[in-house]
Design a protein around this motif. Structure first.
Motif, PDB file in Angstrom:
ATOM      1  N   ASP A  89       0.610  -0.945  -0.066  1.00 54.67           N
ATOM      2  CA  ASP A  89      -0.097   0.150  -0.038  1.00 54.67           C
ATOM      3  C   ASP A  89       0.699   1.266   0.363  1.00 54.67           C
ATOM      4  OD1 ASP A  89      -2.324  -1.610  -0.130  1.00 54.67           O
ATOM      5  OD2 ASP A  89      -3.028  -1.264   2.069  1.00 54.67           O
ATOM      6  N   VAL A  90       1.630   1.073   0.992  1.00 55.42           N
ATOM      7  CA  VAL A  90       2.858   2.731   1.264  1.00 55.42           C
ATOM      8  C   VAL A  90       3.198   2.571  -0.761  1.00 55.42           C
ATOM      9  CG1 VAL A  90       4.697   1.205   2.053  1.00 55.42           C
ATOM     10  CG2 VAL A  90       4.389   3.366   2.337  1.00 55.42           C
ATOM     11  N   PRO A 143       9.812   6.350  -2.184  1.00 59.95           N
ATOM     12  CA  PRO A 143      10.695   5.839  -1.262  1.00 59.95           C
ATOM     13  C   PRO A 143      11.797   7.014  -1.134  1.00 59.95           C
ATOM     14  CG  PRO A 143      10.049   4.679  -3.025  1.00 59.95           C
ATOM     15  CD  PRO A 143       9.186   6.351  -3.643  1.00 59.95           C
ATOM     16  N   PRO A 144      11.968   7.104  -0.210  1.00 58.44           N
ATOM     17  CA  PRO A 144      13.535   7.575  -0.044  1.00 58.44           C
ATOM     18  C   PRO A 144      14.299   7.201  -0.185  1.00 58.44           C
ATOM     19  CG  PRO A 144      12.353   6.574   2.083  1.00 58.44           C
ATOM     20  CD  PRO A 144      11.671   6.909   1.231  1.00 58.44           C
ATOM     21  N   ALA A 145      15.476   7.669  -0.813  1.00 60.72           N
ATOM     22  CA  ALA A 145      16.955   6.819  -1.689  1.00 60.72           C
ATOM     23  C   ALA A 145      17.584   6.281  -0.176  1.00 60.72           C
ATOM     24  CB  ALA A 145      18.140   8.193  -1.933  1.00 60.72           C
ATOM     25  N   ALA A 146      16.976   4.600   0.212  1.00 56.96           N
ATOM     26  CA  ALA A 146      18.006   4.338   1.291  1.00 56.96           C
ATOM     27  C   ALA A 146      19.125   3.442   0.620  1.00 56.96           C
ATOM     28  CB  ALA A 146      17.103   2.556   1.129  1.00 56.96           C
ATOM     29  N   VAL A 147      19.396   3.535   1.881  1.00 60.54           N
ATOM     30  CA  VAL A 147      21.482   2.563   1.727  1.00 60.54           C
ATOM     31  C   VAL A 147      21.213   1.568   2.510  1.00 60.54           C
ATOM     32  CG1 VAL A 147      23.163   3.793   2.157  1.00 60.54           C
ATOM     33  CG2 VAL A 147      22.276   5.103   1.529  1.00 60.54           C
ATOM     34  N   PRO A 148      20.658   0.316   1.608  1.00 60.39           N
ATOM     35  CA  PRO A 148      20.302  -0.674   2.628  1.00 60.39           C
ATOM     36  C   PRO A 148      22.209  -1.826   2.512  1.00 60.39           C
ATOM     37  CG  PRO A 148      20.124  -1.433   0.368  1.00 60.39           C
ATOM     38  CD  PRO A 148      20.677  -0.001   0.706  1.00 60.39           C
ATOM     39  N   PRO A 180       8.692  -7.996   1.402  1.00 59.49           N
ATOM     40  CA  PRO A 180       8.283  -7.580   2.168  1.00 59.49           C
ATOM     41  C   PRO A 180       6.661  -8.106   2.415  1.00 59.49           C
ATOM     42  CG  PRO A 180       7.895  -6.369   0.431  1.00 59.49           C
ATOM     43  CD  PRO A 180       8.185  -8.318  -0.270  1.00 59.49           C
ATOM     44  N   ALA A 181       6.898  -7.320   3.992  1.00 59.21           N
ATOM     45  CA  ALA A 181       5.785  -8.283   5.316  1.00 59.21           C
ATOM     46  C   ALA A 181       3.917  -7.701   3.788  1.00 59.21           C
ATOM     47  CB  ALA A 181       5.719  -7.414   6.503  1.00 59.21           C
ATOM     48  N   PRO A 182       3.239  -8.693   4.359  1.00 62.82           N
ATOM     49  CA  PRO A 182       1.932  -7.991   3.515  1.00 62.82           C
ATOM     50  C   PRO A 182       1.614  -7.298   4.733  1.00 62.82           C
ATOM     51  CG  PRO A 182       1.668 -10.411   4.463  1.00 62.82           C
ATOM     52  CD  PRO A 182       3.690  -9.351   4.642  1.00 62.82           C
ATOM     53  N   ASP A 183       0.249  -6.009   3.811  1.00 55.48           N
ATOM     54  CA  ASP A 183      -0.549  -5.221   4.262  1.00 55.48           C
ATOM     55  C   ASP A 183      -0.951  -5.730   5.180  1.00 55.48           C
ATOM     56  OD1 ASP A 183       0.563  -2.715   2.500  1.00 55.48           O
ATOM     57  OD2 ASP A 183      -0.944  -3.599   0.223  1.00 55.48           O
ATOM     58  N   ASP A 184      -1.202  -4.774   6.239  1.00 56.44           N
ATOM     59  CA  ASP A 184      -2.751  -5.399   7.341  1.00 56.44           C
ATOM     60  C   ASP A 184      -3.658  -5.032   6.767  1.00 56.44           C
ATOM     61  OD1 ASP A 184      -3.401  -6.118   9.460  1.00 56.44           O
ATOM     62  OD2 ASP A 184      -2.554  -5.022  10.695  1.00 56.44           O
TER      63      ASP A 184
END
Ligand code: ADP
Ligand code: MG
Length: 360
Positions: free
Chosen positions: A316-317, A323-328, A348-352
């Protein structure tokens, strides 16, 4: 002056605030390019950042229309009149090229940054010999004599391994095969001894065997001369043996940046993962899968993540938030809400779905 407005994770020596000046030959920061169209401004490149160092190859990979060519034209000061850079900087050995006049910008690039285009036949003039075209700039800008220019043309053809160079400088473009013409284009780009070479889909028009030969040649020349090479391609399959770093572009933005090896083993963006799955196998068995749908056109970007309508891990998000630039991981960037999950090979975890009807 080596101020970097935000870290560019691409490349081995990212410069932290207060560290020694960056060693980047070419440093593109937050580059944003818009076209004027009847329907209003259209953003073809959106806050693109990358850096290229001497002796390194950066591959810029993305589907057609992702902004690879437009961003390169902006670097060279060759944008059409309908486009302009609205934001960002392009530094060549520390000088901000966008702060120069258009004329100064091009002159500066003429000596230090060269570009090879996809279509060699269109770029070569059919009425002049290959030797003439290779040395036109040398004679015009450096005042080289005819005899010296001829000698230099032979050297350049030798450099790109065109057999029998001494005879072939006298021939015309139509007398060369596609692969040999592309070598001539590379030779022509090398004539001024550039520090940075931008090769925009240099092998797309060639058949697979010839593609591999031309890419190997580019890699050899790059290593020999310690040039910075920007290799633009829509095919993630061709960069494995050639590039040091990879920038994956989607709809005008960089969605993943990383050294080349981890891009293949642990992609951190679902788009990169999908591109990997669509590489034709070496056995010629064809593409494993094609990414469903098409990239959005710059005038009709979806809300949230630009890739979300085609993403197989969409939540959903993603439909609402950019999305911000993530640094994984060190040296890596991924513009995905779930970069760490994707990189770890987890979904990713499913939407609740139960939180929809709660009271305020
Ligand atoms: N002359 C133009 N006028 C308007 N939009 C353009 C023009 N040239 C390119 N664009 C837009 O810029 C986007 C990026 O194009 P381009 O950099 O050529 O893509 P790529 O090289 O990745 O295939 C395209 O989606 C297109 O919509
Ligand atoms: Mg292009």
């Amino acid at each position: 002056m080596s101020a970097v407005t935000r870290p560019v994770p691409n490349g081995a020596s990212g410069s932290a605030p207060g560290s020694a000046p960056s060693s980047a030959l070419l440093e593109v920061t937050d580059l944003t390019v818009e076209f004027r169209t009847p329907g209003g401004p259209v953003r073809a490149v959106d806050r693109l950042s990358y850096r290229v160092e001497a002796g390194r190859t950066l591959a810029i990979v993305g589907e057609s229309g992702s902004g690879k060519s437009v961003s390169s034209l902006a670097v060279l000061g060759l944008l059409p009149d309908t486009a302009r850079v609205t934001h960002g900087s392009v530094r060549l050995a520390g000088t901000d090229l966008l702060g120069l006049s258009r004329k100064e910008h091009r002159a500066r690039c003429g000596d230090q940054v060269a570009m090879v285009f996809q279509d060699a036949l269109a770029a070569l003039n059919p009425v002049h010999t290959v030797g003439y075209q290779l040395t036109e700039a040398l004679r015009g800008r450096r005042g080289m004599s005819r005899a010296d220019a001829r000698k230099r043309a032979v050297e350049l053809l030798d450099l790109v391994k065109v057999p029998n160079a001494r005879a072939r400088v006298k021939e015309y473009p139509h007398q060369f095969s596609g692969g040999m013409r592309q070598r001539v284009m590379i030779a022509s780009a090398l004539a001024m001894d550039p520090d940075v070479l931008i090769a925009d889909e240099p092998t797309t028009a060639l058949d697979v065997t010839v593609q591999a030969q031309v890419l190997r040649l580019l890699a050899e020349i790059q290593a020999e001369r310690q040039m910075g090479l920007v290799l633009i391609t829509h095919d993630l399959g061709v960069v494995a043996g050639v590039a040091d770093d990879v920038t994956v572009m989607y709809a005008g933005t960089a969605v993943e940046q990383a050294p080349v090896a981890p891009v293949y083993t642990t992609p951190a963006h679902p788009y990169t993962r999908a591109l990997l799955r669509s590489i034709p196998s070496a056995s010629g068995a064809g593409r494993l899968s094609v990414i469903p749908g098409r990239p959005p056109s710059p005038g009709a970007m979806p809300a949230g993540c630009p890739f979300h309508p085609r993403c197989d891990a969409v939540r959903d998000v993603c439909r609402t938030d950019v999305p911000p630039a993530a640094v994984p991981a060190e040296d890596r960037m991924s513009a995905c809400h779930f970069a760490a999950d994707i990189m770890a090979g987890r979904e990713p975890a499913p939407d609740d779905k139960d939180t929809g009807g709660h009271d305020d």
